[in-house]
Design a protein around this motif. Structure first.
Motif, PDB file in Angstrom:
ATOM      1  N   LEU B 506     -24.039  14.083  22.452  1.00  0.00           N
ATOM      2  CA  LEU B 506     -23.774  13.189  23.578  1.00  0.00           C
ATOM      3  C   LEU B 506     -23.347  13.976  24.807  1.00  0.00           C
ATOM      4  O   LEU B 506     -23.812  13.727  25.920  1.00  0.00           O
ATOM      5  N   LEU B 507     -22.476  14.961  24.594  1.00  0.00           N
ATOM      6  CA  LEU B 507     -22.017  15.754  25.740  1.00  0.00           C
ATOM      7  C   LEU B 507     -23.174  16.523  26.361  1.00  0.00           C
ATOM      8  O   LEU B 507     -23.276  16.637  27.580  1.00  0.00           O
ATOM      9  N   TYR B 833     -21.392  11.133  31.208  1.00  0.00           N
ATOM     10  CA  TYR B 833     -21.959  10.729  32.487  1.00  0.00           C
ATOM     11  C   TYR B 833     -23.258   9.985  32.218  1.00  0.00           C
ATOM     12  O   TYR B 833     -24.222  10.562  31.696  1.00  0.00           O
ATOM     13  N   GLU B 834     -23.260   8.690  32.534  1.00  0.00           N
ATOM     14  CA  GLU B 834     -24.455   7.850  32.377  1.00  0.00           C
ATOM     15  C   GLU B 834     -25.102   8.002  31.017  1.00  0.00           C
ATOM     16  O   GLU B 834     -26.321   7.958  30.878  1.00  0.00           O
ATOM     17  N   THR B 835     -24.278   8.217  29.992  1.00  0.00           N
ATOM     18  CA  THR B 835     -24.792   8.279  28.632  1.00  0.00           C
ATOM     19  C   THR B 835     -24.010   7.270  27.819  1.00  0.00           C
ATOM     20  O   THR B 835     -22.789   7.269  27.857  1.00  0.00           O
ATOM     21  N   ARG B 836     -24.742   6.419  27.106  1.00  0.00           N
ATOM     22  CA  ARG B 836     -24.043   5.455  26.278  1.00  0.00           C
ATOM     23  C   ARG B 836     -23.499   6.161  25.047  1.00  0.00           C
ATOM     24  O   ARG B 836     -24.164   7.040  24.496  1.00  0.00           O
ATOM     25  N   PRO B 837     -22.308   5.776  24.593  1.00  0.00           N
ATOM     26  CA  PRO B 837     -21.752   6.446  23.414  1.00  0.00           C
ATOM     27  C   PRO B 837     -22.665   6.292  22.194  1.00  0.00           C
ATOM     28  O   PRO B 837     -22.683   7.155  21.318  1.00  0.00           O
ATOM     29  N   LEU B 838     -23.387   5.185  22.118  1.00  0.00           N
ATOM     30  CA  LEU B 838     -24.260   4.980  20.957  1.00  0.00           C
ATOM     31  C   LEU B 838     -25.704   5.267  21.340  1.00  0.00           C
ATOM     32  O   LEU B 838     -26.603   4.499  21.038  1.00  0.00           O
ATOM     33  N   PRO B 840     -29.213   6.080  21.169  1.00  0.00           N
ATOM     34  CA  PRO B 840     -30.066   6.180  19.970  1.00  0.00           C
ATOM     35  C   PRO B 840     -30.772   7.533  19.873  1.00  0.00           C
ATOM     36  O   PRO B 840     -30.951   8.053  18.774  1.00  0.00           O
ATOM     37  N   ALA B 841     -31.151   8.088  21.016  1.00  0.00           N
ATOM     38  CA  ALA B 841     -31.879   9.364  20.975  1.00  0.00           C
ATOM     39  C   ALA B 841     -31.011  10.445  20.340  1.00  0.00           C
ATOM     40  O   ALA B 841     -31.480  11.217  19.489  1.00  0.00           O
ATOM     41  N   VAL B 842     -29.753  10.477  20.727  1.00  0.00           N
ATOM     42  CA  VAL B 842     -28.853  11.490  20.174  1.00  0.00           C
ATOM     43  C   VAL B 842     -28.674  11.285  18.680  1.00  0.00           C
ATOM     44  O   VAL B 842     -28.769  12.228  17.885  1.00  0.00           O
ATOM     45  N   SER B 847     -29.779  13.120  13.256  1.00  0.00           N
ATOM     46  CA  SER B 847     -30.254  12.838  11.901  1.00  0.00           C
ATOM     47  C   SER B 847     -31.389  13.776  11.540  1.00  0.00           C
ATOM     48  O   SER B 847     -31.426  14.356  10.438  1.00  0.00           O
ATOM     49  N   ALA B 848     -32.323  13.935  12.481  1.00  0.00           N
ATOM     50  CA  ALA B 848     -33.485  14.793  12.209  1.00  0.00           C
ATOM     51  C   ALA B 848     -33.030  16.223  11.948  1.00  0.00           C
ATOM     52  O   ALA B 848     -33.447  16.858  10.976  1.00  0.00           O
TER      53      ALA B 848
END
Lengths: 121, 877
Positions: B506-507, B833-838, B840-842, B847-848
């Motif tokens: 996320l960071l 910054y403009e990133t949602r905590p959840l 999905p891409a992250v 997971s991958a």
């Protein structure tokens, strides 16, 4: 392995220490002599087990009641001599007093008891 | 006494043997004297003595402190066993060293920055007071508000005010001129904090009035640097902005509030112009105060807030006055925004340490399995369970102790590195490894050792001696259970790793978004530098404008310069300042509503130099200067917000710019939006002509130069050009636009990289753990696999089975980790910054990555299993 001491444990251990200190009053002595003196003066009633004598001597030395040095024995062999220290002398007085009280107390108890259950057993 | 005895046991024993020897001889001599034969005499003597070994043992035991004895023996034994497997030992120690080192380093930082009180007496009484802004947060305080608070409040022992400022210092004897960051403060600031100058005296109330002679207090570093630490500077005069200032004191080296970069301190009445001093509208300053003993922060705040509300009521509608006051403890004020990242990193580092412990635990379980028989044997021979557990734990503690010792070295290096590269770390000067930190290090080392040792110890010292003795490779029952335990440990390890990976992901995503933000202007090949026109030589507008036009003219003709411009502050370099305005053509809007916009200055060429697009109208012209400068340019945001359905060109904004009384400025152009800070959205902005030359208002200058090639090479020629016009004018902050942007992403980048490093390390550890467990399982099942193959099992099937065996815990860990992350990401929200905590891409990416790494870690043992030769396998025992 640990403390398979005499069956009458603590009391005897205490008295052994006291007797060792007592034998050293006239002068320095090595282990063998100490054992012999105790045996002879007790008219061979008390037999000093070496298994207790040496640990006792080391214990006394550790507490500062006797000091030791290596010297020549009567037969001119190398032997470890023990000497009573000033602290040891005080300790001897303390233990003798305590022992006397103990003997008196036991004597008092035994005197009555002996009379009481003399016929029972 | 007894301790000495303990270490002299061997010597005592030797003496005793000699003593016993002499006893035997004495006794034998006596027996012989009684007439016994020599042999008989010696025999009798021996009988009398009894078993000499027993005597020795009794004495030995007597001299033994049994706890120390067994611990010492365990230690020696553990050291020997560890020495026999140097590879394992080195890996384990290294893993623990990294874990402990990272934890200790971060603890050092967290402790020094967040937990240690400020270096002032009774720091808990110190508070920071702010005027409540429209957003509900604290904003700067107007000077007149402060004086009202100070005179009317009763909750505080002292209250002081300060604001940032800066001075040009010209050299007296051919020294280079320099720009000094400074603070101007009320005279009682130092006594409020409880700080005394090391040389000279603090300010007195007599220094802090309009009529006083100008005085200055120096910071320790400035005193050392510029005046070689010569105490006779006290009482001398230095020239700041061309004016004489008497040096009255030097502050101690430890004094770094509010920022170590501050070089000078000047009384408030000398550093703040008179209109601002008496204004309730001009929010410029910071207020600190010391609470009276027994008064709580909220009581104090309420009192000041009530005073502020009275002021608000008195000025109702007349201008921007805050309705209330917000406060916070001074230590929180100083620490500010670094709190969240620090705690997050601390948590991350503890996770890493936990993973390291789990890994060590896992490795120890594997070793314990291999040593089942040894344990069973010792237990059969009478070793008590406590002793066996102690032995096991000693081993892990030994590993952790070595790891911890190495870890402290790691931590020492890490702390130095952190304080050097963590740009925004507050109170960085106070970060040291000290006794408390070392105690913490020792504490977590033992904790880690016991934690990782206790599980295998408990498991493998159970009473099932017979079962263990019978345990052979063919009987899988008992060791199967241990394998599932190891898988359980792995699941936890992997889950923690997933949480760390998600946080780091996320960071990084936020950082990526941040660095691709469009500032609204060009950032390539632009060099900027700042100077401040102060003093006698720049007291009149004509002087200022003449200097500025000369600069523009000369720099424009330097080789390599494509365009040149002047402004007060370039995009991305900070808030700088905002002011209220009203629109002449929109009369009688509700007086409660206060519109404000950021203000900047610009010369006619600035927008083209920065490639800020013109949306409508025109730029300033070179004739719009001096008194002919009531023109203004606004940005699109302001135009859209305040002129939604009309053309803003030709309309007028009413702003108090040149003088405290508002004047009308005609809007001549609309330009594209630029951001004042990379991670903040663009705000309404307005530009005034810099060539109006108003002293004080237009004299803070940023010169921007767009070049055809590398802009850095032009730094020196431009500086020489400036020195050619005014040799006493210091130039500062010579930075390219890229560097200015870099400054605002540096910290996010740093924090993201740290967390990323921790996450990668955990992933590596988890992969090693997975590999280890699976390899071990395959080794255990060699025979079984051999039998299967002999019965016709396909290699592919074996491969698939082993792979599935390893991936099961991986998927369980992933699932658990994803669930944990959903809860944990709340922590990082404030840093994004403009990133949602959840995002999905992250989550998907993490997971991958985990599946791929886990797959790779499982592949090797699985491949090995499928390549087994059945004949060989069946023969292995």
């Amino acid at each position: 392995m640990a403390g398979r001491d005499q069956s009458d444990g603590e009391m005897l251990k205490g008295t052994l220490d006291m007797m060792i200190l007592r034998t050293l009053v006239p002068g320095d002595a090595h282990g063998h002599t100490i054992a012999k003196i105790i045996e002879r003066t007790s008219e061979d009633v008390l037999e000093v087990e070496q298994g207790s004598l040496y640990p006792a001597l080391h214990r006394l030395e550790d507490r500062g009641w006797v000091s030791s040095y290596w010297g020549a024995s009567e037969n001119n062999r190398k032997a470890k001599y023990y000497r009573l220290t000033a602290a040891g002398r005080k300790q001897l007085v303390r233990e003798t007093n305590r022992w006397r009280q103990m003997i008196r107390a036991i004597g008092l108890v035994m005197g009555e008891k002996a009379a009481a259950d003399g016929g029972a057993q | 006494m007894s301790w000495l005895r303990f270490f002299r046991r061997s010597r005592k024993d030797a003496e005793l043997q000699e003593e016993i020897g002499s006893y035997l001889e004495e006794e034998a001599a006596e027996n012989m004297a009684r007439g016994m034969s020599a042999d008989e005499a010696r025999r009798q003597a021996r009988i009398k003595l009894g078993n000499p070994q027993r005597v020795r043992e009794t004495l030995w035991q007597q001299n033994t402190v049994s706890f120390v004895e067994s611990a010492w023996r365990d230690l020696k034994y553990s050291a020997r066993t560890l020495m026999r497997t140097p590879g394992f030992t080195a890996t384990a120690i290294l893993v623990m060293a990294l874990g402990i080192g990272a934890a200790v380093a971060l603890f050092t930082v967290v402790r020094s920055v967040l937990l240690k009180p400020l270096p002032f007496p009774a720091p808990n009484q110190l508070v920071a007071l702010y005027a409540k802004a429209d957003t509900g947060k604290g904003g700067s305080v107007a000077a007149a508000d402060f004086y009202d608070w100070q005179s009317e409040s009763r909750s505080f022992e002292q209250m002081a005010v300060w604001r940032w400022t800066g001075y040009n210092m010209a050299g007296d004897r051919d020294e280079l001129p320099e720009f000094l960051q400074a603070v101007t403060c009320s005279w009682n600031l130092f006594s409020t904090l409880g700080v005394q100058p090391v040389l000279g005296r603090p300010f007195t109330s007599a220094d802090d009035i309009d009529a006083a002679n100008s005085s200055v207090i120096l910071s320790w570093s400035f005193f050392k640097r510029r005046f070689n630490g010569v105490p006779s500077i006290i009482g001398k005069t230095i020239r700041l902005n061309g004016q004489p200032y008497a040096v009255v004191g030097v502050l101690p080296e430890s004094f770094t509030y509010p920022d170590p970069k501050i070089q000078l301190w000047v009384p408030y009445h000398k550093g703040v112009s008179s209109p601002i001093l008496h204004s309730h509208y001009s929010h410029t300053s910071h207020v600190i105060a010391r609470l009276r003993p027994g008064v709580s922060l909220s009581q104090g705040t309420q009192e000041v807030s009530a005073i502020q509300h009275e002021i608000f009521a008195r000025f109702n509608g007349g201008g921007p006055v805050s309705p209330a006051v917000v406060s916070l403890p001074l230590v929180d004020d100083v620490v500010g925004d670094s709190k969240a990242p620090l705690y997050i990193l601390m948590v991350a580092v503890l996770c890493l340490l936990l993973i390291a412990c789990l890994n060590l635990s896992n490795l120890l379980v594997a070793r314990a399995v291999a040593r089942r028989k040894e344990m069973a044997m010792r237990s059969a021979l009478g070793g008590s369970r406590m002793r066996l557990i102690a032995q096991q734990i000693t081993e892990s503690v030994l590993i952790c102790l070595s790891g911890g010792a190495l870890g402290i070295v790691v931590a020492y290096a890490a702390v130095r590195w952190l304080t050097m590269y963590w740009l925004d770390l507050p109170r960085a000067d106070a970060v040291h490894i000290d006794a408390t930190v070392l105690a913490f290090a020792v504490g977590i080392t033992f904790l880690a050792g016991i934690m990782s040792g206790v599980l295998p110890a408990l498991l493998f010292t159970g009473a099932k001696v017979v079962a263990a003795m019978q345990d052979r490779a063919r009987t899988l029952g008992a060791s199967g259970a241990k394998a599932s335990l190891r898988k359980g440990l792995l699941v936890v390890e992997l889950a923690l790793t997933v949480v760390l990976l998600v946080g780091a992901g996320l960071l990084f995503k936020s950082l990526l978004l941040l660095s691709s933000v469009d500032l609204g202007c060009t950032t390539r090949n632009v060099l900027t530098m700042r100077y401040f026109l102060r003093g006698e030589s720049y007291a009149k507008p004509e002087q200022i404008v003449s200097f500025q036009t000369q600069i523009l003219e000369r720099v424009r003709h330097l080789p390599g310069v494509a365009a040149v411009g002047l402004t007060s502050v370039v995009p991305g370099d900070g808030f700088y300042g905002d002011t209220t305005f009203s629109i002449l053509e929109h009369p009688s809007e509700s007086p409660e509503k206060r519109d404000s916009a950021l203000f900047r200055t610009a010369d006619p060429g600035y927008f083209q130099a920065m490639q800020i697009p013109l949306v409508a109208g025109r730029f300033f012209t070179s004739s719009e200067r001096l008194s002919n400068s009531n023109f203004i340019i606004i940005n699109q945001k302001l135009a859209r917000e305040y002129f939604p359905n009309e053309d803003p060109l030709g309309k007028h904004l009413t702003v108090s710019w040149i003088s405290p009384t508002p004047k009308n400025f005609e809007i001549v152009g609309v330009v594209g939006d630029t951001r004042y800070r990379l991670n903040e959205p663009a705000l309404s902005m307005m530009w005034f002509p810099i060539l109006s030359g108003i002293p004080g208002t237009t004299t803070d200058t940023a010169l921007v130069v767009r070049t055809a090639t590398d802009p850095v090479a032009l730094g020196i020629p431009i500086q020489k050009t400036i020195a050619g016009i005014d040799p006493d004018l210091p130039v500062s902050n010579i930075l390219t636009m890229q560097q200015i942007i870099g400054k605002s992403t540096a910290n996010s980048g740093f924090e993201a990289s740290l967390l990323g490093a921790f996450a990668t390390l955990s992933l590596l550890l988890a992969a090693v753990g997975l590999f280890g467990v699976l390899s071990y399982l395959v080794a255990q099942r060699t025979q079984e696999i051999g039998v299967r193959m002999a019965l016709g099992a396909q290699r592919g099937r074996v491969l698939g089975q082993v792979l599935a065996d390893g991936l099961k815990p991986a998927f369980a860990g992933l699932a658990l980790g994803l669930v944990g992350s959903v809860a944990a990401v709340r922590l990082v929200r404030s840093m994004l910054y403009e990133t949602r905590p959840l995002d999905p891409a992250v989550f998907l990416l993490v997971s991958a990555v985990l599946v791929v790494v886990a797959g790779a870690a499982c592949m090797v043992p699985a491949w090995r299993a499928s390549r087994l030769d059945p004949m060989q396998a069946l023969r292995t025992e």
